[in-house]
Design a protein around this motif. Structure first.
Motif, PDB file in Angstrom:
ATOM      1  N   TYR A 194       0.765  -1.136   0.152  1.00 45.90           N
ATOM      2  CA  TYR A 194       0.033  -0.094   0.175  1.00 45.90           C
ATOM      3  C   TYR A 194       0.927   1.203  -0.130  1.00 45.90           C
ATOM      4  CZ  TYR A 194      -2.868   3.894   1.698  1.00 45.90           C
ATOM      5  OH  TYR A 194      -3.509   5.087   1.846  1.00 45.90           O
ATOM      6  N   ARG A 221       1.172   4.351  -2.844  1.00 49.74           N
ATOM      7  CA  ARG A 221       0.872   5.635  -2.296  1.00 49.74           C
ATOM      8  C   ARG A 221       1.878   6.449  -2.853  1.00 49.74           C
ATOM      9  NH1 ARG A 221      -2.785   9.266  -0.973  1.00 49.74           N
ATOM     10  NH2 ARG A 221      -2.251  10.562   0.814  1.00 49.74           N
ATOM     11  N   ARG A 222       3.239   6.116  -2.507  1.00 50.94           N
ATOM     12  CA  ARG A 222       4.217   6.870  -2.723  1.00 50.94           C
ATOM     13  C   ARG A 222       4.174   7.280  -4.252  1.00 50.94           C
ATOM     14  NH1 ARG A 222       8.939   9.179  -1.205  1.00 50.94           N
ATOM     15  NH2 ARG A 222      10.318   9.471  -2.458  1.00 50.94           N
TER      16      ARG A 222
END
Length: 90
Positions: free
Chosen positions: A62, A66-67
């Protein structure tokens, strides 16, 4: 071990507050290293290992996604995004 039950037991409980803090701290240190080294993951390998060892595998996946999204969004907002394969105009 009962016959036919050679299955490993995986801890599925939610991480404690301390484990979550350790995970987030490891993530933040790894991301900071990437930022300071222009995304060169080879320079941040020890921090990556720490991040992976302190966070549940699903969290690592995740946070990686997300990054990527946050970096894409940052480039888009700055007008710097170049779609793959379109670095040169023909």
């Amino acid at each position: 071990m009962p016959e036919g039950r050679g299955v490993a037991v995986i801890k599925m409980s939610a991480p404690s507050m301390e484990e979550r803090k350790a995970c987030w701290g490891a993530r933040d240190e790894y991301w900071k290293c990437l930022d300071e080294n222009m995304e060169d993951a080879s320079r941040c390998q020890k921090l990556r290992c720490s991040f992976e060892s302190r966070c549940p595998q699903q969290w690592v996946k995740y946070f990686d996604k997300r990054r990527d999204f946050l970096k894409y969004k940052e480039q888009l907002q700055a007008g710097e995004y170049q779609p793959p394969g379109t670095t040169e105009k023909s």
